[in-house]
Write an enzyme that holds these catalytic residues in place. Structure first.
Site, PDB file in Angstrom:
ATOM      1  N   GLU A 168     -20.192   0.025  -8.117  1.00  0.00           N
ATOM      2  CA  GLU A 168     -21.415   0.627  -7.224  1.00  0.00           C
ATOM      3  C   GLU A 168     -22.498   0.375  -7.606  1.00  0.00           C
ATOM      4  OE1 GLU A 168     -20.248   4.285  -5.750  1.00  0.00           O
ATOM      5  OE2 GLU A 168     -18.556   3.849  -4.690  1.00  0.00           O
ATOM      6  N   GLU A 256     -12.203   1.184  -3.469  1.00  0.00           N
ATOM      7  CA  GLU A 256     -12.325   2.517  -3.321  1.00  0.00           C
ATOM      8  C   GLU A 256     -12.921   3.145  -1.949  1.00  0.00           C
ATOM      9  OE1 GLU A 256     -15.004   4.076  -6.459  1.00  0.00           O
ATOM     10  OE2 GLU A 256     -15.730   5.678  -5.071  1.00  0.00           O
TER      11      GLU A 256
END
Ligand code: MG
Length: 420
Positions: A168, A256
């Site tokens: 991320e 995710e």
């Protein structure tokens, strides 16, 4: 009105039998043996036969030494997720650092935990994601290159393995920070492993896939882009970014996601989760749920004190774990409904009253429509049909929240309903 049963046509029965036989053969042979190497074809992931595929499974928690999830990095957990949950993919989320206990300060400990999960996934014949679980990878490029070169040497010949090179990115630039990093790491992997799937993140916690789609990576093939969401925080706005990315030609892969808020905590949002699952189903997007650990927070799959070796009863699962298990186990046979882009379309007429209701609920739509009611676990419990309006007797429904879905010629729309 029909509760918990449907009348199946002979064709549907044959279809269900085929699904069942297919599932059995997949279970017997293993999902990787059945599908082989994955690759990107247009906006989809395809198997070795060129068929569009998608997979559902679980992410481990941060691997960091002393963060508490280390005991869950074992082969028994992978075995349990495969056999009890029907998971066909797991993700080793390697914390990098410089947070406490990350790869940069404990290389051996973290790398060994990743290897344990990868080896277990290979033994169980399921897919596995090797995740550089960092918010700052573009400042860790040389370390990432060394790590992934090593992983490619160890595992590049296994069809099971998928590389996720940047979990991320946060507030950096796609074109100036993430893309150059990704191109460098991809080149290092490809020097060893020419073909396994590589997944790339995008800024704003891997939400900016639309931004990446305007300047995609062209230096290699078999590149997919991750889209992360947390159901309690992210909804239509982020799905429209995902749709833009798909329209621009990207293949998406959700490495995710959570049923709860973006901070990993809070209550399960079953309605939002269902909307995302429908979008993924309709677009054949694989998804991996955060997370397998007994940490006392909403996104954990098991309750504090649950065994780190699997063998979990229903009492060991959290509300999130219960919902996620049902979604994962139901994924192979899930039927997608129409076009996801209209799942929450304001243009589709749907009026439901009273809501909350006690015994009877009135539904108004436009023209001929089908009504389906799902419980909080996503299980279909009621189907009925109407023309312009219908009244449902709900005496057989327990108190609680449900998702009501209307299918009409105009499209699909869902709303939350509650019985008092
Ligand atoms: Mg390979």
């Amino acid at each position: 009105m029909q509760i918990m049963k449907k009348n199946y046509s002979p064709l549907k029965v044959i279809t269900i039998l085929c699904f069942t036989l297919f599932s059995l053969s997949v279970n017997a042979q293993g999902v990787v043996s059945s599908n082989g190497a994955l690759s990107v074809s247009g906006t989809h992931i395809v198997n070795e036969s060129g068929n569009i595929v998608s997979f559902a499974g679980n992410s481990m928690f941060w691997s960091n030494s002393t963060w508490g999830a280390e005991p869950f990095y074992n082969a028994n957990v992978v075995n349990w997720l495969k056999n009890d949950w029907g998971s066909t993919i797991v993700r080793a989320a390697m914390g990098v650092g410089p947070e406490n206990g990350g790869y940069l300060v404990d290389q051996t400990g973290n790398e060994n935990r990743v290897k344990t999960i990868v080896d277990a996934a290979i033994a169980e014949d399921i897919y596995v994601i090797i995740d550089w679980h960092s918010h700052d990878a573009h400042n860790q490029q040389s370390e990432a290159i060394a790590f992934f070169t090593n992983m490619a040497n160890l595992y590049g010949s296994y069809d099971n393995v998928i590389y996720e090179i940047y979990n991320e990115p946060t507030s950096c630039s796609w074109s100036n920070d993430v893309k150059p990093y990704a191109e460098a790491v991809i080149a290092a992997i490809r020097a060893v492993d020419p073909d396994n799937l590589i997944i790339v993140g995008s800024p704003t916690w891997s939400q900016d896939v639309d931004v990446a789609s305007l300047d995609p990576i062209t230096s290699s093939t078999n590149i997919a882009y991750t889209i992360h969401f947390y159901a309690g925080t992210h909804g239509t706005w982020e799905r429209s970014k995902a749709q833009t990315a798909i329209d621009n030609g990207l293949a998406l892969f959700c490495t995710e996601w959570g049923t709860v808020n973006a901070n990993g905590d809070g209550a399960v949002d079953a309605v939002s989760t269902e909307q995302w699952m429908e979008f993924f189903c309709e677009n054949s997007i694989s998804h991996v749920n955060w997370h397998i650990h007994d940490k006392p927070e909403g996104s954990a799959a098991v309750i504090p004190g649950a065994s780190p070796n699997g063998n979990w009863t229903s009492n060991d699962l959290t509300a999130s774990g219960t919902l996620v298990k049902s979604l994962i186990s139901g994924w192979p046979a899930r039927n997608c409904e129409g076009d996801a882009s209209v799942s929450d379309n304001d243009a589709i007429s749907l009026n439901v009253y009273p809501n909350p209701f006690e015994n009877t609920i009135h539904i108004e739509g436009e023209g001929y429509f089908e009504i389906t009611v799902f419980d909080a676990m996503g299980k279909q419990i009621l189907v009925d049909y109407g023309m312009n309006s219908i009244s449902l007797n709900t005496n057989d429904l327990a108190q609680g929240s449900y998702i009501l879905q209307l299918n009409s010629l105009q499209g699909v729309k869902r709303t939350k309903i509650a019985k008092l």
